[in-house]
Enzyme design. Sequence first.
Site, PDB file in Angstrom:
ATOM      1  N   PHE A 128      -9.034 -43.740  20.324  1.00 11.32           N
ATOM      2  CA  PHE A 128      -9.769 -43.465  19.084  1.00 11.32           C
ATOM      3  C   PHE A 128     -11.271 -43.240  19.278  1.00 11.32           C
ATOM      4  O   PHE A 128     -11.946 -42.781  18.365  1.00 11.32           O
ATOM      5  CB  PHE A 128      -9.532 -44.566  18.027  1.00 11.32           C
ATOM      6  CG  PHE A 128      -8.107 -44.652  17.574  1.00 11.32           C
ATOM      7  CD1 PHE A 128      -7.585 -43.714  16.690  1.00 11.32           C
ATOM      8  CD2 PHE A 128      -7.267 -45.651  18.037  1.00 11.32           C
ATOM      9  CE1 PHE A 128      -6.257 -43.773  16.283  1.00 11.32           C
ATOM     10  CE2 PHE A 128      -5.945 -45.722  17.638  1.00 11.32           C
ATOM     11  CZ  PHE A 128      -5.436 -44.775  16.751  1.00 11.32           C
ATOM     12  N   ASP A 184      -2.168 -40.741  22.805  1.00  5.39           N
ATOM     13  CA  ASP A 184      -2.724 -40.113  24.003  1.00  5.39           C
ATOM     14  C   ASP A 184      -4.159 -39.681  23.718  1.00  5.39           C
ATOM     15  O   ASP A 184      -4.602 -39.691  22.574  1.00  5.39           O
ATOM     16  CB  ASP A 184      -1.850 -38.956  24.513  1.00  5.39           C
ATOM     17  CG  ASP A 184      -1.796 -37.769  23.573  1.00  5.39           C
ATOM     18  OD1 ASP A 184      -2.033 -37.947  22.362  1.00  5.39           O
ATOM     19  OD2 ASP A 184      -1.504 -36.657  24.051  1.00  5.39           O
ATOM     20  N   HIS A 191      -0.616 -44.520  10.454  1.00  4.97           N
ATOM     21  CA  HIS A 191      -1.655 -44.006  11.353  1.00  4.97           C
ATOM     22  C   HIS A 191      -2.869 -43.582  10.529  1.00  4.97           C
ATOM     23  O   HIS A 191      -2.721 -43.089   9.405  1.00  4.97           O
ATOM     24  CB  HIS A 191      -1.104 -42.816  12.140  1.00  4.97           C
ATOM     25  CG  HIS A 191      -1.935 -42.451  13.329  1.00  4.97           C
ATOM     26  ND1 HIS A 191      -3.064 -41.669  13.221  1.00  4.97           N
ATOM     27  CD2 HIS A 191      -1.810 -42.764  14.643  1.00  4.97           C
ATOM     28  CE1 HIS A 191      -3.598 -41.519  14.421  1.00  4.97           C
ATOM     29  NE2 HIS A 191      -2.858 -42.185  15.302  1.00  4.97           N
ATOM     30  N   TYR A 200      -7.802 -37.745  23.108  1.00  9.69           N
ATOM     31  CA  TYR A 200      -8.242 -36.522  22.446  1.00  9.69           C
ATOM     32  C   TYR A 200      -8.235 -35.396  23.481  1.00  9.69           C
ATOM     33  O   TYR A 200      -8.577 -35.604  24.639  1.00  9.69           O
ATOM     34  CB  TYR A 200      -9.662 -36.684  21.909  1.00  9.69           C
ATOM     35  CG  TYR A 200      -9.819 -37.705  20.810  1.00  9.69           C
ATOM     36  CD1 TYR A 200      -9.163 -37.562  19.593  1.00  9.69           C
ATOM     37  CD2 TYR A 200     -10.657 -38.813  20.976  1.00  9.69           C
ATOM     38  CE1 TYR A 200      -9.332 -38.492  18.566  1.00  9.69           C
ATOM     39  CE2 TYR A 200     -10.832 -39.743  19.953  1.00  9.69           C
ATOM     40  CZ  TYR A 200     -10.177 -39.579  18.758  1.00  9.69           C
ATOM     41  OH  TYR A 200     -10.340 -40.495  17.744  1.00  9.69           O
TER      42      TYR A 200
END
Length: 221
Positions: free
Chosen positions: A75, A62, A185, A64
């Site tokens: 990202f 989801d 991740h 920031y």
Amino acid sequence: MKAHPEWEKFIRQELEKPYYIQLKNFLKNEMKTKTVYPLPENWFNALSVSPEKIKVIIMGQDPYHGDNQAHGFSFSVQKGIAVPPSLINIYKEIAREFNIEMSKKNGDLTPWVEQGVMLLNSILTVERNVAASHRGQGWEIFTDKIIQTLSDNFEHKVFMLWGKYAIGKQDLIDKNRHLVLTAAHPSPLARGAFDGNNHFIKANEYLQKNNMEPINWQIKD
């Protein structure tokens, strides 16, 4: 950025479905009393590239949730905002793979988008300062359909799935038609190592093998 006309057609088809009507009502109510990121005009930025021209899909969870960070691309952060820890680790991996310099202060990944990289979050909105606050409201249905549309109707796309959540999406993808790359991740808090996965080199090799231009992954200041 606006959604590409071919994605606009996809969006219109979803707008009338019960899950999307419920999602729309949820977001309307949220925005009455809370700050929601990114701004509504940026919700569909990940769909700004024609589906045919998409070469690589990088899945996020989801947006920031800090002020002025999210702008509709997984990202990526807006210009002038400090590069977040996950993206710092992505940059380190790219620098290692290609032996190149990556920006220390620019986290805007739109140069990737312009080359055919889809930066897609599974959930497209979030409440300010509350991570994963819009989970389970319907965005996942919408974005899963995007993944399936790309998988079912095209060939030779690269899907980068990082972390347990994103890796869970691989069942939506036909691995006989596409390249699926999985890794831990890039967050410093994640279990397992992100570094050393060689995903960016592997993606470019696959694209070249299938007669496509490789991605220039370098981000400069």
